[in-house]
Design a protein around this motif. Structure first.
Motif, mmCIF file in Angstrom:
data_model
loop_
_atom_site.group_PDB
_atom_site.id
_atom_site.type_symbol
_atom_site.label_atom_id
_atom_site.label_comp_id
_atom_site.label_asym_id
_atom_site.label_seq_id
_atom_site.Cartn_x
_atom_site.Cartn_y
_atom_site.Cartn_z
ATOM 1 N N ASP A 164 84.036 19.172 7.800
ATOM 2 C CA ASP A 164 83.156 20.340 7.720
ATOM 3 C C ASP A 164 83.892 21.621 8.124
ATOM 4 O O ASP A 164 83.673 22.678 7.538
ATOM 5 C CB ASP A 164 81.912 20.149 8.591
ATOM 6 C CG ASP A 164 80.824 19.352 7.874
ATOM 7 O OD1 ASP A 164 81.035 18.983 6.696
ATOM 8 O OD2 ASP A 164 79.774 19.115 8.481
ATOM 9 N N ASP A 165 84.785 21.519 9.135
ATOM 10 C CA ASP A 165 85.551 22.693 9.560
ATOM 11 C C ASP A 165 86.449 23.204 8.436
ATOM 12 O O ASP A 165 86.561 24.406 8.207
ATOM 13 C CB ASP A 165 86.409 22.372 10.792
ATOM 14 C CG ASP A 165 85.574 22.271 12.063
ATOM 15 O OD1 ASP A 165 84.416 22.755 12.052
ATOM 16 O OD2 ASP A 165 86.083 21.712 13.048
ATOM 17 N N LEU A 170 84.350 24.856 5.846
ATOM 18 C CA LEU A 170 83.987 26.209 6.313
ATOM 19 C C LEU A 170 85.114 27.196 6.060
ATOM 20 O O LEU A 170 84.861 28.340 5.668
ATOM 21 C CB LEU A 170 83.665 26.181 7.814
ATOM 22 C CG LEU A 170 82.220 25.942 8.192
ATOM 23 C CD1 LEU A 170 82.065 25.888 9.701
ATOM 24 C CD2 LEU A 170 81.297 26.975 7.599
ATOM 25 N N GLU A 183 75.473 32.620 3.850
ATOM 26 C CA GLU A 183 74.425 31.732 4.368
ATOM 27 C C GLU A 183 75.007 30.442 4.941
ATOM 28 O O GLU A 183 74.399 29.807 5.792
ATOM 29 C CB GLU A 183 73.435 31.364 3.255
ATOM 30 C CG GLU A 183 72.635 32.532 2.740
ATOM 31 C CD GLU A 183 71.824 32.178 1.499
ATOM 32 O OE1 GLU A 183 71.539 30.981 1.286
ATOM 33 O OE2 GLU A 183 71.490 33.110 0.751
ATOM 34 N N TYR A 184 76.195 30.047 4.473
ATOM 35 C CA TYR A 184 76.797 28.784 4.907
ATOM 36 C C TYR A 184 77.791 28.981 6.046
ATOM 37 O O TYR A 184 78.266 28.022 6.622
ATOM 38 C CB TYR A 184 77.500 28.101 3.720
ATOM 39 C CG TYR A 184 76.527 27.745 2.635
ATOM 40 C CD1 TYR A 184 75.753 26.593 2.721
ATOM 41 C CD2 TYR A 184 76.343 28.580 1.538
ATOM 42 C CE1 TYR A 184 74.830 26.276 1.746
ATOM 43 C CE2 TYR A 184 75.415 28.270 0.556
ATOM 44 C CZ TYR A 184 74.668 27.119 0.659
ATOM 45 O OH TYR A 184 73.750 26.817 -0.295
ATOM 46 N N LEU A 185 78.109 30.235 6.350
ATOM 47 C CA LEU A 185 79.082 30.526 7.409
ATOM 48 C C LEU A 185 78.369 30.761 8.734
ATOM 49 O O LEU A 185 77.235 31.226 8.746
ATOM 50 C CB LEU A 185 79.892 31.781 7.040
ATOM 51 C CG LEU A 185 80.799 31.635 5.824
ATOM 52 C CD1 LEU A 185 81.359 32.985 5.414
ATOM 53 C CD2 LEU A 185 81.917 30.662 6.098
ATOM 54 N N PRO A 186 79.065 30.470 9.846
ATOM 55 C CA PRO A 186 78.452 30.775 11.145
ATOM 56 C C PRO A 186 78.273 32.286 11.280
ATOM 57 O O PRO A 186 79.010 33.061 10.665
ATOM 58 C CB PRO A 186 79.453 30.245 12.170
ATOM 59 C CG PRO A 186 80.704 29.963 11.423
ATOM 60 C CD PRO A 186 80.367 29.864 9.967
ATOM 61 N N LYS A 187 77.303 32.698 12.091
ATOM 62 C CA LYS A 187 77.035 34.117 12.292
ATOM 63 C C LYS A 187 78.279 34.789 12.870
ATOM 64 O O LYS A 187 78.898 34.271 13.787
ATOM 65 C CB LYS A 187 75.853 34.268 13.249
ATOM 66 C CG LYS A 187 75.353 35.685 13.384
ATOM 67 C CD LYS A 187 74.149 35.723 14.313
ATOM 68 C CE LYS A 187 73.713 37.134 14.589
ATOM 69 N NZ LYS A 187 74.746 37.979 15.178
ATOM 70 N N GLN A 188 78.640 35.933 12.314
ATOM 71 C CA GLN A 188 79.824 36.665 12.778
ATOM 72 C C GLN A 188 79.532 37.337 14.119
ATOM 73 O O GLN A 188 78.395 37.711 14.405
ATOM 74 C CB GLN A 188 80.218 37.734 11.740
ATOM 75 C CG GLN A 188 80.655 37.148 10.404
ATOM 76 C CD GLN A 188 81.996 36.454 10.480
ATOM 77 O OE1 GLN A 188 82.999 37.072 10.767
ATOM 78 N NE2 GLN A 188 82.009 35.159 10.248
ATOM 79 N N GLY A 193 86.565 31.460 12.995
ATOM 80 C CA GLY A 193 85.391 31.333 12.136
ATOM 81 C C GLY A 193 84.262 32.297 12.474
ATOM 82 O O GLY A 193 83.303 32.398 11.738
ATOM 83 N N LEU A 194 84.370 33.006 13.593
ATOM 84 C CA LEU A 194 83.292 33.906 14.014
ATOM 85 C C LEU A 194 83.631 35.369 13.778
ATOM 86 O O LEU A 194 82.778 36.233 13.886
ATOM 87 C CB LEU A 194 82.963 33.687 15.505
ATOM 88 C CG LEU A 194 82.525 32.274 15.887
ATOM 89 C CD1 LEU A 194 82.353 32.159 17.388
ATOM 90 C CD2 LEU A 194 81.232 31.906 15.180
#
Length: 155
Positions: free
Chosen positions: A50-51, A54, A92-97, A138-139
């Motif tokens: 999953d990482d 992403l 929508e599929y990414l973690p919130k920045q 990722g953030l």
């Protein structure tokens, strides 16, 4: 049974096709193609975690943002809007920045740690980035992080 991010993308693609949502289905199709391409890259085929999925989605979203900017500068507003819309679907599929304030706080703490370790001035950039990157992976986008680090080191 937990669903993987890739299977969620596949389910959402099927739903978008049934709803005749052209923008969403084409965006998810391209993203799944990029994931498959990543899976078969190298010496042998493998399943992405999953990482890793992403990271592929983040890379695709970044491509959309850059393309939207390029189209906007080239005076092609319609194409720029399309790229922005595709970027929003992927977001929508990414973690919130991280917000600017949150990012500044993390970087400021890393600058303090680097100074404590003996790194000073603009040359400390590498040391600070080593501390910050694992915390914001990722953030926050790399360019944004680097700009914040430069600003705080100069400041």
């Amino acid at each position: 049974m937990t669903t993987t991010l890739k299977s969620k993308l596949q389910e959402d693609l099927n739903a978008a096709i049934k709803e005749r949502d052209e923008l969403r289905s084409s965006t998810l199709r391209l993203t799944l193609a990029a994931i498959t391409k990543e899976e078969v890259a190298g010496k042998e085929k493998r399943e992405l975690s999953d990482d890793e999925v992403l990271k592929v989605i983040a890379k695709e979203a970044k491509k959309r943002r850059e393309a939207a900017d390029a189209f906007a500068q080239g005076g092609r507003a319609e194409s720029a809007e399309r790229e922005k819309a595709e970027g929003e679907v992927l977001a929508e599929y990414l973690p919130k920045q991280l917000s600017d304030d949150e990012l500044n706080a993390i970087v400021a703490q890393a600058v303090e740690e680097a100074k404590a370790a003996g790194a000073e001035g603009p040359r400390a950039m590498g040391a600070v980035m080593k501390i910050v990157n694992p915390k914001v992976a990722g953030l926050a986008e790399g360019g944004r992080v680097a700009a914040t680090v430069k600003k705080l080191l100069a400041g």
